[in-house]
Every structure is written in C-alpha cells, then in structure tokens.
Design a protein around this motif. Structure first.
Motif, PDB file in Angstrom:
ATOM      1  N   MET A   1       0.851  -1.181   0.000  1.00  0.00           N
ATOM      2  CA  MET A   1       0.000   0.000   0.000  1.00  0.00           C
ATOM      3  C   MET A   1       0.893   1.239   0.000  1.00  0.00           C
ATOM      4  O   MET A   1       1.759   1.384   0.853  1.00  0.00           O
ATOM      5  CB  MET A   1      -0.886  -0.024   1.250  1.00  0.00           C
ATOM      6  CG  MET A   1      -1.764   1.176   1.395  1.00  0.00           C
ATOM      7  SD  MET A   1      -2.838   1.148   2.860  1.00  0.00           S
ATOM      8  CE  MET A   1      -3.895  -0.218   2.481  1.00  0.00           C
ATOM      9  N   PRO A   2       0.682   2.146  -0.951  1.00  0.00           N
ATOM     10  CA  PRO A   2       1.500   3.363  -0.991  1.00  0.00           C
ATOM     11  C   PRO A   2       1.249   4.236   0.239  1.00  0.00           C
ATOM     12  O   PRO A   2       0.138   4.268   0.764  1.00  0.00           O
ATOM     13  CB  PRO A   2       1.048   4.082  -2.250  1.00  0.00           C
ATOM     14  CG  PRO A   2      -0.054   3.297  -2.835  1.00  0.00           C
ATOM     15  CD  PRO A   2      -0.282   2.089  -2.005  1.00  0.00           C
ATOM     16  N   GLN A   3       2.298   4.909   0.664  1.00  0.00           N
ATOM     17  CA  GLN A   3       2.168   5.806   1.820  1.00  0.00           C
ATOM     18  C   GLN A   3       2.376   7.243   1.374  1.00  0.00           C
ATOM     19  O   GLN A   3       3.136   7.518   0.451  1.00  0.00           O
ATOM     20  CB  GLN A   3       3.199   5.441   2.892  1.00  0.00           C
ATOM     21  CG  GLN A   3       2.931   4.101   3.535  1.00  0.00           C
ATOM     22  CD  GLN A   3       3.903   3.831   4.662  1.00  0.00           C
ATOM     23  OE1 GLN A   3       5.090   4.061   4.535  1.00  0.00           O
ATOM     24  NE2 GLN A   3       3.386   3.336   5.764  1.00  0.00           N
ATOM     25  N   ILE A   4       1.677   8.147   2.064  1.00  0.00           N
ATOM     26  CA  ILE A   4       1.803   9.569   1.777  1.00  0.00           C
ATOM     27  C   ILE A   4       2.114  10.308   3.073  1.00  0.00           C
ATOM     28  O   ILE A   4       1.924   9.796   4.166  1.00  0.00           O
ATOM     29  CB  ILE A   4       0.543  10.146   1.108  1.00  0.00           C
ATOM     30  CG1 ILE A   4      -0.688   9.999   2.024  1.00  0.00           C
ATOM     31  CG2 ILE A   4       0.302   9.491  -0.238  1.00  0.00           C
ATOM     32  CD1 ILE A   4      -1.935  10.675   1.475  1.00  0.00           C
ATOM     33  N   LYS A   7       1.064  16.004   5.291  1.00  0.00           N
ATOM     34  CA  LYS A   7       0.654  17.169   4.503  1.00  0.00           C
ATOM     35  C   LYS A   7      -0.150  16.724   3.285  1.00  0.00           C
ATOM     36  O   LYS A   7      -1.203  17.297   2.989  1.00  0.00           O
ATOM     37  CB  LYS A   7       1.867  17.975   4.063  1.00  0.00           C
ATOM     38  CG  LYS A   7       1.504  19.203   3.253  1.00  0.00           C
ATOM     39  CD  LYS A   7       2.713  20.014   2.882  1.00  0.00           C
ATOM     40  CE  LYS A   7       2.314  21.232   2.065  1.00  0.00           C
ATOM     41  NZ  LYS A   7       3.481  22.055   1.731  1.00  0.00           N
ATOM     42  N   ALA A   8       0.315  15.705   2.581  1.00  0.00           N
ATOM     43  CA  ALA A   8      -0.402  15.224   1.399  1.00  0.00           C
ATOM     44  C   ALA A   8      -1.784  14.710   1.773  1.00  0.00           C
ATOM     45  O   ALA A   8      -2.752  14.939   1.049  1.00  0.00           O
ATOM     46  CB  ALA A   8       0.412  14.133   0.706  1.00  0.00           C
ATOM     47  N   ALA A   9      -1.892  14.041   2.917  1.00  0.00           N
ATOM     48  CA  ALA A   9      -3.190  13.541   3.381  1.00  0.00           C
ATOM     49  C   ALA A   9      -4.142  14.707   3.631  1.00  0.00           C
ATOM     50  O   ALA A   9      -5.318  14.655   3.268  1.00  0.00           O
ATOM     51  CB  ALA A   9      -3.019  12.708   4.645  1.00  0.00           C
ATOM     52  N   ARG A  10      -3.624  15.782   4.235  1.00  0.00           N
ATOM     53  CA  ARG A  10      -4.447  16.970   4.494  1.00  0.00           C
ATOM     54  C   ARG A  10      -4.907  17.604   3.187  1.00  0.00           C
ATOM     55  O   ARG A  10      -6.090  17.919   3.013  1.00  0.00           O
ATOM     56  CB  ARG A  10      -3.661  17.993   5.326  1.00  0.00           C
ATOM     57  CG  ARG A  10      -4.400  19.318   5.483  1.00  0.00           C
ATOM     58  CD  ARG A  10      -3.613  20.350   6.245  1.00  0.00           C
ATOM     59  NE  ARG A  10      -2.305  20.662   5.729  1.00  0.00           N
ATOM     60  CZ  ARG A  10      -2.068  21.443   4.667  1.00  0.00           C
ATOM     61  NH1 ARG A  10      -3.052  21.958   3.968  1.00  0.00           N
ATOM     62  NH2 ARG A  10      -0.825  21.702   4.301  1.00  0.00           N
ATOM     63  N   THR A  45      -3.275  12.798  18.427  1.00  0.00           N
ATOM     64  CA  THR A  45      -3.422  13.701  17.280  1.00  0.00           C
ATOM     65  C   THR A  45      -3.423  12.912  15.987  1.00  0.00           C
ATOM     66  O   THR A  45      -4.201  13.199  15.071  1.00  0.00           O
ATOM     67  CB  THR A  45      -2.311  14.769  17.276  1.00  0.00           C
ATOM     68  OG1 THR A  45      -2.342  15.484  18.510  1.00  0.00           O
ATOM     69  CG2 THR A  45      -2.482  15.748  16.128  1.00  0.00           C
ATOM     70  N   LEU A  46      -2.569  11.899  15.898  1.00  0.00           N
ATOM     71  CA  LEU A  46      -2.557  11.044  14.708  1.00  0.00           C
ATOM     72  C   LEU A  46      -3.909  10.374  14.496  1.00  0.00           C
ATOM     73  O   LEU A  46      -4.412  10.321  13.374  1.00  0.00           O
ATOM     74  CB  LEU A  46      -1.483   9.956  14.844  1.00  0.00           C
ATOM     75  CG  LEU A  46      -0.076  10.323  14.416  1.00  0.00           C
ATOM     76  CD1 LEU A  46       0.871   9.173  14.727  1.00  0.00           C
ATOM     77  CD2 LEU A  46      -0.013  10.677  12.953  1.00  0.00           C
ATOM     78  N   GLU A  47      -4.489   9.885  15.564  1.00  0.00           N
ATOM     79  CA  GLU A  47      -5.790   9.226  15.462  1.00  0.00           C
ATOM     80  C   GLU A  47      -6.845  10.193  14.923  1.00  0.00           C
ATOM     81  O   GLU A  47      -7.679   9.819  14.098  1.00  0.00           O
ATOM     82  CB  GLU A  47      -6.228   8.671  16.822  1.00  0.00           C
ATOM     83  CG  GLU A  47      -5.352   7.562  17.362  1.00  0.00           C
ATOM     84  CD  GLU A  47      -5.359   6.293  16.526  1.00  0.00           C
ATOM     85  OE1 GLU A  47      -6.379   6.002  15.861  1.00  0.00           O
ATOM     86  OE2 GLU A  47      -4.341   5.580  16.535  1.00  0.00           O
ATOM     87  N   PHE A  61       2.865   8.075   5.993  1.00  0.00           N
ATOM     88  CA  PHE A  61       4.298   7.878   6.155  1.00  0.00           C
ATOM     89  C   PHE A  61       4.784   8.785   7.281  1.00  0.00           C
ATOM     90  O   PHE A  61       4.606   9.991   7.224  1.00  0.00           O
ATOM     91  CB  PHE A  61       5.043   8.225   4.854  1.00  0.00           C
ATOM     92  CG  PHE A  61       6.536   8.264   5.010  1.00  0.00           C
ATOM     93  CD1 PHE A  61       7.244   7.085   5.086  1.00  0.00           C
ATOM     94  CD2 PHE A  61       7.205   9.470   5.070  1.00  0.00           C
ATOM     95  CE1 PHE A  61       8.622   7.100   5.237  1.00  0.00           C
ATOM     96  CE2 PHE A  61       8.586   9.495   5.213  1.00  0.00           C
ATOM     97  CZ  PHE A  61       9.292   8.315   5.293  1.00  0.00           C
ATOM     98  N   LEU A  62       5.366   8.193   8.305  1.00  0.00           N
ATOM     99  CA  LEU A  62       5.913   8.962   9.429  1.00  0.00           C
ATOM    100  C   LEU A  62       7.430   8.850   9.406  1.00  0.00           C
ATOM    101  O   LEU A  62       7.973   7.758   9.275  1.00  0.00           O
ATOM    102  CB  LEU A  62       5.365   8.445  10.752  1.00  0.00           C
ATOM    103  CG  LEU A  62       3.844   8.513  10.912  1.00  0.00           C
ATOM    104  CD1 LEU A  62       3.417   7.839  12.194  1.00  0.00           C
ATOM    105  CD2 LEU A  62       3.369   9.946  10.880  1.00  0.00           C
ATOM    106  N   LYS A  63       8.078   9.981   9.541  1.00  0.00           N
ATOM    107  CA  LYS A  63       9.540  10.015   9.522  1.00  0.00           C
ATOM    108  C   LYS A  63      10.086   9.601  10.862  1.00  0.00           C
ATOM    109  O   LYS A  63       9.571   9.861  11.888  1.00  0.00           O
ATOM    110  CB  LYS A  63      10.040  11.423   9.211  1.00  0.00           C
ATOM    111  CG  LYS A  63       9.601  11.922   7.883  1.00  0.00           C
ATOM    112  CD  LYS A  63      10.101  13.334   7.704  1.00  0.00           C
ATOM    113  CE  LYS A  63       9.397  14.002   6.557  1.00  0.00           C
ATOM    114  NZ  LYS A  63       9.746  15.356   6.361  1.00  0.00           N
TER     115      LYS A  63
END
Length: 63
Positions: A1-4, A7-10, A45-47, A61-63
């Motif tokens: 599954m691709p990750q984003i 910011k891209a999700a927002r 916050t992630l939830e 995607f989390l750095k």
C-alpha cells in the motif's frame, strides 16, 4: 500500500492548514511543525488525523 505524508493527506482531504488545525484542536503553527517533523506527532493527534483526513493509518508515512 503506498504511503503519503501528513501534509499530502491533508491536501487530499481538501483542507487548508488552518482548517485542519481547527478540527484537530491545535494551532496551525503546530500542524506546520508536525507536517515537517511527522515523527513528533502525538498518537492522539494522529488518530484524529486519520479520522478527519479519512485515511487509513497504514497510508501515512511517518519520519
């Protein structure tokens, strides 16, 4: 599954940084910081992000 990125999700959810921050209950400066340093985002916050951005947690995607 691709990750984003957070910011891209927002952006994909059609939200400005200010709109998303309001929904998350944080300042837009804090959201900006999280988008640049996603490893610092608190789990609660992630939830909220997953719900507001309508995205599965496996897609972020989390750095």
């Amino acid at each position: 599954m691709p990750q984003i990125s957070i910011k891209a999700a927002r952006v994909n959810a059609g939200l400005t940084q200010k709109q998303a921050a309001e929904k998350l209950g944080i300042s837009d400066q804090t959201l900006s910081h999280y988008e640049k340093n996603s490893g610092l985002v608190k789990q609660a916050t992630l939830e909220k992000m997953y719900s507001i951005y309508k995205i599965d947690k496996k897609q972020i995607f989390l750095k």
